[in-house]
Design a protein around this motif. Structure first.
Motif, PDB file in Angstrom:
ATOM      1  N   THR A   1     -13.463 -81.525 -26.950  1.00  0.00           N
ATOM      2  CA  THR A   1     -12.606 -81.602 -28.167  1.00  0.00           C
ATOM      3  C   THR A   1     -12.915 -80.604 -29.070  1.00  0.00           C
ATOM      4  N   VAL A   2     -14.223 -80.086 -29.422  1.00  0.00           N
ATOM      5  CA  VAL A   2     -14.589 -79.198 -30.349  1.00  0.00           C
ATOM      6  C   VAL A   2     -13.842 -77.950 -29.751  1.00  0.00           C
ATOM      7  N   ALA A   3     -13.921 -77.643 -28.383  1.00  0.00           N
ATOM      8  CA  ALA A   3     -13.598 -76.102 -27.753  1.00  0.00           C
ATOM      9  C   ALA A   3     -12.119 -76.314 -28.010  1.00  0.00           C
TER      10      ALA A   3
ATOM     11  N   ALA B   1     -10.325 -77.837 -30.422  1.00  0.00           N
ATOM     12  CA  ALA B   1     -10.046 -77.670 -31.879  1.00  0.00           C
ATOM     13  C   ALA B   1     -10.285 -76.033 -32.347  1.00  0.00           C
ATOM     14  N   LEU B   2     -11.226 -75.734 -31.854  1.00  0.00           N
ATOM     15  CA  LEU B   2     -11.577 -74.112 -32.131  1.00  0.00           C
ATOM     16  C   LEU B   2     -10.295 -73.233 -31.595  1.00  0.00           C
ATOM     17  N   SER B   3      -9.642 -73.515 -30.454  1.00  0.00           N
ATOM     18  CA  SER B   3      -8.819 -72.775 -29.725  1.00  0.00           C
ATOM     19  C   SER B   3      -7.520 -72.858 -30.189  1.00  0.00           C
TER      20      SER B   3
ATOM     21  N   LYS C   1     -13.238 -74.008 -38.988  1.00  0.00           N
ATOM     22  CA  LYS C   1     -14.023 -73.373 -38.029  1.00  0.00           C
ATOM     23  C   LYS C   1     -15.575 -73.590 -37.807  1.00  0.00           C
ATOM     24  N   CYS C   2     -16.023 -74.073 -39.071  1.00  0.00           N
ATOM     25  CA  CYS C   2     -17.420 -74.262 -39.079  1.00  0.00           C
ATOM     26  C   CYS C   2     -18.090 -75.539 -39.319  1.00  0.00           C
ATOM     27  N   GLN C   3     -17.267 -76.263 -40.180  1.00  0.00           N
ATOM     28  CA  GLN C   3     -17.728 -77.620 -40.689  1.00  0.00           C
ATOM     29  C   GLN C   3     -18.078 -78.578 -39.682  1.00  0.00           C
TER      30      GLN C   3
ATOM     31  N   MET D   1     -25.441 -81.789 -31.292  1.00  0.00           N
ATOM     32  CA  MET D   1     -25.201 -81.218 -29.899  1.00  0.00           C
ATOM     33  C   MET D   1     -25.594 -79.884 -29.705  1.00  0.00           C
ATOM     34  N   THR D   2     -25.406 -79.009 -30.720  1.00  0.00           N
ATOM     35  CA  THR D   2     -25.599 -77.406 -30.385  1.00  0.00           C
ATOM     36  C   THR D   2     -26.850 -77.192 -31.126  1.00  0.00           C
ATOM     37  N   HIS D   3     -27.604 -78.183 -31.943  1.00  0.00           N
ATOM     38  CA  HIS D   3     -28.858 -77.797 -32.489  1.00  0.00           C
ATOM     39  C   HIS D   3     -28.553 -76.557 -33.568  1.00  0.00           C
ATOM     40  N   ALA D   4     -27.572 -76.823 -34.264  1.00  0.00           N
ATOM     41  CA  ALA D   4     -27.319 -75.881 -35.692  1.00  0.00           C
ATOM     42  C   ALA D   4     -28.349 -76.481 -36.678  1.00  0.00           C
ATOM     43  N   GLN D   5     -29.253 -75.435 -37.076  1.00  0.00           N
ATOM     44  CA  GLN D   5     -30.085 -75.519 -38.211  1.00  0.00           C
ATOM     45  C   GLN D   5     -29.458 -75.633 -39.446  1.00  0.00           C
ATOM     46  N   PRO D   6     -29.829 -76.550 -40.382  1.00  0.00           N
ATOM     47  CA  PRO D   6     -29.094 -76.149 -41.805  1.00  0.00           C
ATOM     48  C   PRO D   6     -29.107 -74.866 -42.131  1.00  0.00           C
TER      49      PRO D   6
ATOM     50  N   GLU E   1     -35.056 -69.741 -45.496  1.00  0.00           N
ATOM     51  CA  GLU E   1     -34.988 -68.558 -44.712  1.00  0.00           C
ATOM     52  C   GLU E   1     -33.491 -68.102 -44.424  1.00  0.00           C
ATOM     53  N   VAL E   2     -32.375 -68.903 -44.476  1.00  0.00           N
ATOM     54  CA  VAL E   2     -31.191 -68.524 -44.483  1.00  0.00           C
ATOM     55  C   VAL E   2     -30.709 -67.876 -45.665  1.00  0.00           C
ATOM     56  N   ILE E   3     -31.132 -68.340 -46.958  1.00  0.00           N
ATOM     57  CA  ILE E   3     -30.832 -67.832 -48.103  1.00  0.00           C
ATOM     58  C   ILE E   3     -31.123 -66.473 -48.084  1.00  0.00           C
ATOM     59  N   LYS E   4     -32.332 -66.104 -47.642  1.00  0.00           N
ATOM     60  CA  LYS E   4     -32.813 -65.024 -48.026  1.00  0.00           C
ATOM     61  C   LYS E   4     -32.377 -63.875 -47.124  1.00  0.00           C
ATOM     62  N   LYS E   5     -31.834 -64.226 -45.987  1.00  0.00           N
ATOM     63  CA  LYS E   5     -31.143 -63.355 -45.033  1.00  0.00           C
ATOM     64  C   LYS E   5     -29.954 -62.611 -45.788  1.00  0.00           C
ATOM     65  N   SER E   6     -29.791 -61.426 -45.310  1.00  0.00           N
ATOM     66  CA  SER E   6     -28.644 -60.590 -45.945  1.00  0.00           C
ATOM     67  C   SER E   6     -27.130 -61.176 -45.460  1.00  0.00           C
TER      68      SER E   6
ATOM     69  N   ALA F   1     -23.234 -60.836 -38.865  1.00  0.00           N
ATOM     70  CA  ALA F   1     -23.348 -60.351 -37.685  1.00  0.00           C
ATOM     71  C   ALA F   1     -23.236 -61.498 -36.829  1.00  0.00           C
ATOM     72  N   THR F   2     -24.178 -62.565 -37.120  1.00  0.00           N
ATOM     73  CA  THR F   2     -24.301 -63.879 -36.528  1.00  0.00           C
ATOM     74  C   THR F   2     -23.054 -64.403 -36.437  1.00  0.00           C
ATOM     75  N   THR F   3     -22.047 -64.491 -37.229  1.00  0.00           N
ATOM     76  CA  THR F   3     -20.720 -64.986 -37.230  1.00  0.00           C
ATOM     77  C   THR F   3     -19.774 -64.461 -36.253  1.00  0.00           C
TER      78      THR F   3
ATOM     79  N   GLY G   1     -22.192 -64.419 -32.610  1.00  0.00           N
ATOM     80  CA  GLY G   1     -22.855 -65.649 -31.908  1.00  0.00           C
ATOM     81  C   GLY G   1     -24.281 -65.484 -31.829  1.00  0.00           C
ATOM     82  N   LYS G   2     -24.905 -66.724 -31.585  1.00  0.00           N
ATOM     83  CA  LYS G   2     -26.361 -66.874 -30.980  1.00  0.00           C
ATOM     84  C   LYS G   2     -26.532 -68.051 -30.610  1.00  0.00           C
ATOM     85  N   ASN G   3     -27.324 -68.008 -29.455  1.00  0.00           N
ATOM     86  CA  ASN G   3     -27.371 -69.276 -28.663  1.00  0.00           C
ATOM     87  C   ASN G   3     -25.934 -70.050 -28.476  1.00  0.00           C
ATOM     88  N   LYS G   4     -26.076 -71.468 -28.958  1.00  0.00           N
ATOM     89  CA  LYS G   4     -24.983 -72.041 -29.035  1.00  0.00           C
ATOM     90  C   LYS G   4     -23.938 -71.883 -30.093  1.00  0.00           C
TER      91      LYS G   4
HETATM   92  C1  HEC Z   1     -20.072 -75.432 -31.870  1.00  0.00           C
HETATM   93  C2  HEC Z   1     -21.014 -75.442 -33.157  1.00  0.00           C
HETATM   94  C3  HEC Z   1     -20.934 -74.349 -34.255  1.00  0.00           C
HETATM   95  C4  HEC Z   1     -19.746 -73.795 -34.844  1.00  0.00           C
HETATM   96  C5  HEC Z   1     -18.267 -74.404 -34.688  1.00  0.00           C
HETATM   97  C6  HEC Z   1     -20.252 -72.880 -35.811  1.00  0.00           C
HETATM   98  N1  HEC Z   1     -21.570 -72.743 -35.731  1.00  0.00           N
HETATM   99 FE1  HEC Z   1     -22.898 -71.534 -36.740  1.00  0.00          FE
HETATM  100  N2  HEC Z   1     -24.519 -72.256 -35.840  1.00  0.00           N
HETATM  101  C7  HEC Z   1     -24.292 -72.762 -34.827  1.00  0.00           C
HETATM  102  C8  HEC Z   1     -25.714 -73.026 -34.175  1.00  0.00           C
HETATM  103  C9  HEC Z   1     -26.112 -74.018 -32.905  1.00  0.00           C
HETATM  104  C10 HEC Z   1     -26.504 -72.000 -34.833  1.00  0.00           C
HETATM  105  C11 HEC Z   1     -27.922 -71.810 -34.557  1.00  0.00           C
HETATM  106  C12 HEC Z   1     -28.073 -70.687 -33.510  1.00  0.00           C
HETATM  107  C13 HEC Z   1     -29.548 -70.369 -33.210  1.00  0.00           C
HETATM  108  O1  HEC Z   1     -30.239 -69.687 -34.152  1.00  0.00           O
HETATM  109  O2  HEC Z   1     -29.860 -70.632 -32.172  1.00  0.00           O
HETATM  110  C14 HEC Z   1     -25.690 -71.518 -35.851  1.00  0.00           C
HETATM  111  C15 HEC Z   1     -26.121 -70.505 -36.775  1.00  0.00           C
HETATM  112  C16 HEC Z   1     -25.310 -69.879 -37.762  1.00  0.00           C
HETATM  113  C17 HEC Z   1     -25.642 -68.780 -38.716  1.00  0.00           C
HETATM  114  C18 HEC Z   1     -27.038 -68.300 -38.685  1.00  0.00           C
HETATM  115  C19 HEC Z   1     -27.944 -68.857 -39.472  1.00  0.00           C
HETATM  116  C20 HEC Z   1     -29.441 -68.230 -39.392  1.00  0.00           C
HETATM  117  O3  HEC Z   1     -30.360 -68.631 -39.089  1.00  0.00           O
HETATM  118  O4  HEC Z   1     -29.382 -67.034 -39.459  1.00  0.00           O
HETATM  119  C21 HEC Z   1     -24.809 -68.684 -39.351  1.00  0.00           C
HETATM  120  C22 HEC Z   1     -24.566 -67.511 -40.549  1.00  0.00           C
HETATM  121  C23 HEC Z   1     -23.499 -69.470 -38.934  1.00  0.00           C
HETATM  122  N3  HEC Z   1     -24.004 -70.133 -37.800  1.00  0.00           N
HETATM  123  C24 HEC Z   1     -22.273 -69.487 -39.515  1.00  0.00           C
HETATM  124  C25 HEC Z   1     -21.303 -69.990 -38.939  1.00  0.00           C
HETATM  125  C26 HEC Z   1     -19.915 -69.805 -39.514  1.00  0.00           C
HETATM  126  C27 HEC Z   1     -19.399 -69.023 -40.617  1.00  0.00           C
HETATM  127  C28 HEC Z   1     -19.056 -70.534 -38.839  1.00  0.00           C
HETATM  128  C29 HEC Z   1     -17.615 -70.616 -38.821  1.00  0.00           C
HETATM  129  C30 HEC Z   1     -16.716 -69.383 -38.833  1.00  0.00           C
HETATM  130  C31 HEC Z   1     -19.855 -71.320 -37.770  1.00  0.00           C
HETATM  131  N4  HEC Z   1     -21.240 -70.958 -38.002  1.00  0.00           N
HETATM  132  C32 HEC Z   1     -19.285 -72.054 -36.730  1.00  0.00           C
HETATM  133  C33 HEC Z   1     -23.186 -73.692 -34.350  1.00  0.00           C
HETATM  134  C34 HEC Z   1     -21.830 -73.664 -34.877  1.00  0.00           C
END
Ligand code: HEC
Length: 112
Positions: free
Chosen positions: A16-18, A20-22, A39-41, A57-62, A67-72, A78-80, A83-86
């Motif tokens: 469902t998430v996939a 929605a994203l596509s 895309k993010c919420q 499910m993806t272990h998205a940290q707050p 830590e995140v506030i002080k990142k540039s 770049a992470t957006t 991507g990074k892990n999940k």
């Molecule tokens: C499918 C779930 C998912 C979606 C959709 C998603 N994220 Fe994430 N996001 C994650 C996860 C999981 C992490 C943690 C990655 C890690 O460090 O392991 C993350 C990490 C991040 C980080 C890095 C935070 C850090 O610690 O540096 C940023 C910035 C971010 N997301 C922005 C976004 C933005 C902007 C969008 C929409 C355009 C988005 N994310 C959509 C799952 C998601």
């Protein structure tokens, strides 16, 4: 023979998430808030806490921790993009302008 009419639904949420994203039109959204909501919420939550089914499910940290506030911005952009892990990569789905504005929207939420 006809036993598997209702296949196992494991992973239905991920699909469902996939889907929605596509299927969401990425170019039509302009404001950071619209991009975030579309895309993010579903993972990061309206309050950045990641307390959503997708976030858990993806272990998205707050995204509102010190830590995140002080990142540039460049780091978060770049992470957006990559991507990074999940965390999915958005470089092919969003324009640079959309990514810049969605990070600006996250910055505004971090101040709340
Ligand atoms: C499918 C779930 C998912 C979606 C959709 C998603 N994220 Fe994430 N996001 C994650 C996860 C999981 C992490 C943690 C990655 C890690 O460090 O392991 C993350 C990490 C991040 C980080 C890095 C935070 C850090 O610690 O540096 C940023 C910035 C971010 N997301 C922005 C976004 C933005 C902007 C969008 C929409 C355009 C988005 N994310 C959509 C799952 C998601």
């Amino acid at each position: 023979m006809k036993r598997n009419l209702f296949p196992i639904r494991k992973g239905a949420f991920v699909l469902t998430v996939a889907a929605a994203l596509s299927t969401l039109p990425s170019q039509a959204q302009s404001s950071g808030a619209d991009v975030y909501k579309a895309k993010c919420q579903m993972c990061h939550g309206a309050d950045l806490k990641g307390n959503t089914p997708g976030g858990r499910m993806t272990h998205a940290q707050p995204l509102d921790t010190p830590e995140v506030i002080k990142k540039s911005d460049a780091n978060l952009i770049a992470t957006t993009k990559n991507g990074k892990n999940k965390m999915p990569a958005f470089a092919a789905k969003l324009s640079d302008a959309q990514i810049t504005s969605v990070i600006a929207y996250i910055r505004a939420l971090q101040k709340k």
